[in-house]
Enzyme design. Sequence first.
Site, PDB file in Angstrom:
ATOM      1  N   ASN A 276      -5.592   7.151  -5.888  1.00 43.97           N
ATOM      2  CA  ASN A 276      -6.323   8.391  -5.555  1.00 43.97           C
ATOM      3  C   ASN A 276      -5.627   9.629  -6.121  1.00 43.97           C
ATOM      4  O   ASN A 276      -5.248  10.541  -5.405  1.00 43.97           O
ATOM      5  CB  ASN A 276      -6.539   8.518  -4.035  1.00 43.97           C
TER       6      ASN A 276
ATOM      7  N   LEU B 256      -4.671   9.511   7.984  1.00 47.17           N
ATOM      8  CA  LEU B 256      -5.972   8.853   8.086  1.00 47.17           C
ATOM      9  C   LEU B 256      -5.836   7.395   7.661  1.00 47.17           C
ATOM     10  O   LEU B 256      -5.235   7.139   6.623  1.00 47.17           O
ATOM     11  CB  LEU B 256      -7.001   9.575   7.200  1.00 47.17           C
TER      12      LEU B 256
ATOM     13  N   HIS C 139       0.864  -1.204   0.000  1.00 49.39           N
ATOM     14  CA  HIS C 139       0.000   0.000   0.000  1.00 49.39           C
ATOM     15  C   HIS C 139       0.891   1.241   0.000  1.00 49.39           C
ATOM     16  O   HIS C 139       1.489   1.585   1.024  1.00 49.39           O
ATOM     17  CB  HIS C 139      -0.891   0.013   1.250  1.00 49.39           C
TER      18      HIS C 139
ATOM     19  N   LEU D 296       2.276   7.024  -4.719  1.00 54.92           N
ATOM     20  CA  LEU D 296       3.442   7.558  -5.449  1.00 54.92           C
ATOM     21  C   LEU D 296       3.145   8.905  -6.098  1.00 54.92           C
ATOM     22  O   LEU D 296       4.046   9.537  -6.621  1.00 54.92           O
ATOM     23  CB  LEU D 296       3.895   6.568  -6.531  1.00 54.92           C
ATOM     24  N   ARG D 297       1.851   9.292  -6.101  1.00 55.11           N
ATOM     25  CA  ARG D 297       1.428  10.559  -6.745  1.00 55.11           C
ATOM     26  C   ARG D 297       1.690  10.498  -8.253  1.00 55.11           C
ATOM     27  O   ARG D 297       2.115   9.495  -8.798  1.00 55.11           O
ATOM     28  CB  ARG D 297       2.122  11.785  -6.116  1.00 55.11           C
TER      29      ARG D 297
ATOM     30  N   HIS E   5       3.172  14.660   1.231  1.00 55.00           N
ATOM     31  CA  HIS E   5       2.586  15.987   0.969  1.00 55.00           C
ATOM     32  C   HIS E   5       3.696  16.984   1.256  1.00 55.00           C
ATOM     33  O   HIS E   5       4.526  16.746   2.145  1.00 55.00           O
ATOM     34  CB  HIS E   5       1.413  16.270   1.910  1.00 55.00           C
TER      35      HIS E   5
ATOM     36  N   HIS F 220     -10.447   1.159   2.438  1.00 59.38           N
ATOM     37  CA  HIS F 220     -10.201   2.205   3.429  1.00 59.38           C
ATOM     38  C   HIS F 220     -11.378   2.089   4.393  1.00 59.38           C
ATOM     39  O   HIS F 220     -12.486   2.525   4.080  1.00 59.38           O
ATOM     40  CB  HIS F 220     -10.136   3.597   2.779  1.00 59.38           C
TER      41      HIS F 220
ATOM     42  N   ASP G 220       1.628   2.769   3.514  1.00 53.23           N
ATOM     43  CA  ASP G 220       0.767   3.943   3.329  1.00 53.23           C
ATOM     44  C   ASP G 220       1.603   5.222   3.285  1.00 53.23           C
ATOM     45  O   ASP G 220       1.161   6.278   3.741  1.00 53.23           O
ATOM     46  CB  ASP G 220      -0.317   4.039   4.397  1.00 53.23           C
TER      47      ASP G 220
ATOM     48  N   ALA H 237      -3.549  14.982   5.205  1.00 54.49           N
ATOM     49  CA  ALA H 237      -3.293  13.741   5.953  1.00 54.49           C
ATOM     50  C   ALA H 237      -2.251  12.908   5.226  1.00 54.49           C
ATOM     51  O   ALA H 237      -2.346  12.729   4.009  1.00 54.49           O
ATOM     52  CB  ALA H 237      -4.591  12.948   6.084  1.00 54.49           C
TER      53      ALA H 237
HETATM   54  O1  DOR Z   1      -3.088   9.689   5.578  1.00 57.36           O
HETATM   55  C1  DOR Z   1      -3.514   9.372   4.465  1.00 57.36           C
HETATM   56  N1  DOR Z   1      -3.017   9.919   3.320  1.00 57.36           N
HETATM   57  N2  DOR Z   1      -4.507   8.497   4.383  1.00 57.36           N
HETATM   58  C2  DOR Z   1      -5.104   8.210   3.234  1.00 57.36           C
HETATM   59  O2  DOR Z   1      -6.022   7.419   3.247  1.00 57.36           O
HETATM   60  C3  DOR Z   1      -4.706   8.892   1.982  1.00 57.36           C
HETATM   61  C4  DOR Z   1      -3.351   9.401   2.046  1.00 57.36           C
HETATM   62  C5  DOR Z   1      -3.009  10.379   0.926  1.00 57.36           C
HETATM   63  O3  DOR Z   1      -3.271  10.058  -0.237  1.00 57.36           O
HETATM   64  O4  DOR Z   1      -2.437  11.428   1.213  1.00 57.36           O
HETATM   65 ZN    ZN Z   2      -3.255   5.148   1.672  1.00 57.13          ZN
END
Ligand code: DOR
Ligand code: ZN
Length: 346
Positions: free
Chosen positions: A42, A220, A14, A17-18, A252, A137, A248, A264
């Site tokens: 996402n 999150l 999980h 990588l953006r 950011h 999720h 995860d 998050a």
């Molecule tokens: O902390 C998180 N960041 N939880 C997520 O479910 C998404 C992720 C993100 O894409 O930044």
């Molecule tokens: Zn995630």
Amino acid sequence: MTDKIIIRRPDDWHVHLRDGPMLSQIVNFTAKQFKRAIIMPNLTPPVITAEKGMKYRESILKSVDPSLGFTPLMVCYLTDDIDKDEVRIGYNEGIFTAAKLYPANATTNSSMGVTDVRNIYPTLELMQKIGMPLLLHGEVTQKHVDIFDREAIFIDEVLKSLIKDFPSLKIVFEHISTSEAADFVFESNNNIAATITPHHLELNRNAIFEGGIRPHNYCLPIVKREKHRVALRKAAVSGSSKFFLGTDSAPHSKDAKESACGCAGLFNAPFAMEAYAKIFDEENSLDKLEAFSSEFGPQFYGLPLNEEKVMLERTNTAVPAEIDIMNKTIVPFHSGNNIPWKFSRL
Ligand code: DOR
Ligand code: ZN
């Protein structure tokens, strides 16, 4: 005392990588340690077609240092009106390894997520039939539900009936953060497994408020009370094949985290294996690290184990306070601290 372990090269089940310019730098942090990774979809816009999945995979492969031998495993983002043919074609053509259910507005870039799980029942029916894993999720999103209770309530309100309605659907309960989730996975049948992040094993909720607000510890699902961290550690080192590695890692920029409405996510990819080794060592369970990192994940997904080896040595790794990526600064997990383990490829 064990000072060195050699294990199969691990996989990350999980990771974020953006895309765009960030991707070309971010991907190599993951690829330096992990052979394969499940790549979260996402993006904006999210990965909802097989073609988009293929294009995203191509851009990852174009960005990654080829000498690292990295394989991205792509995921389809489920929406209320997802075209189930896209899911089927993507899976059958080897583009998608799994599909991800984000409850709408649960987290970063989830506004197109699922508003009611019944809306995707035909797709889940198909996934159960073809053996395609569902990645969850697992948090409810109703405004009246306390943020610290969202995962436990998801189990009662969504997951239990999902499992009843789709008893042979393979499900990964992602980034579990509570004792309720660990217990639920322990007690369920072998079609349900869970990933555990290094930060949910390291931090309890005091870390978000230590001497002031700490935006770099906000993710999150949010980190919970100490008893939950203890339960997650117990699950991770239990030797149960239902629990495996998923960082995860979710980068950011520093600006986006240190803001009136901070994003998050923790960026743990640069020193992920060092962070896990620290925890397994503290739990006197270094002998369990290889199965958690390199065996249980591929076994659940029905993929071969990696043959390459990596080494973890009891030697300090200094984590930089900040990492500059393109023209952005990112604050990594364990920023400015030493981790008493060092990772290397063999
Ligand atoms: O902390 C998180 N960041 N939880 C997520 O479910 C998404 C992720 C993100 O894409 O930044
Ligand atoms: Zn995630």
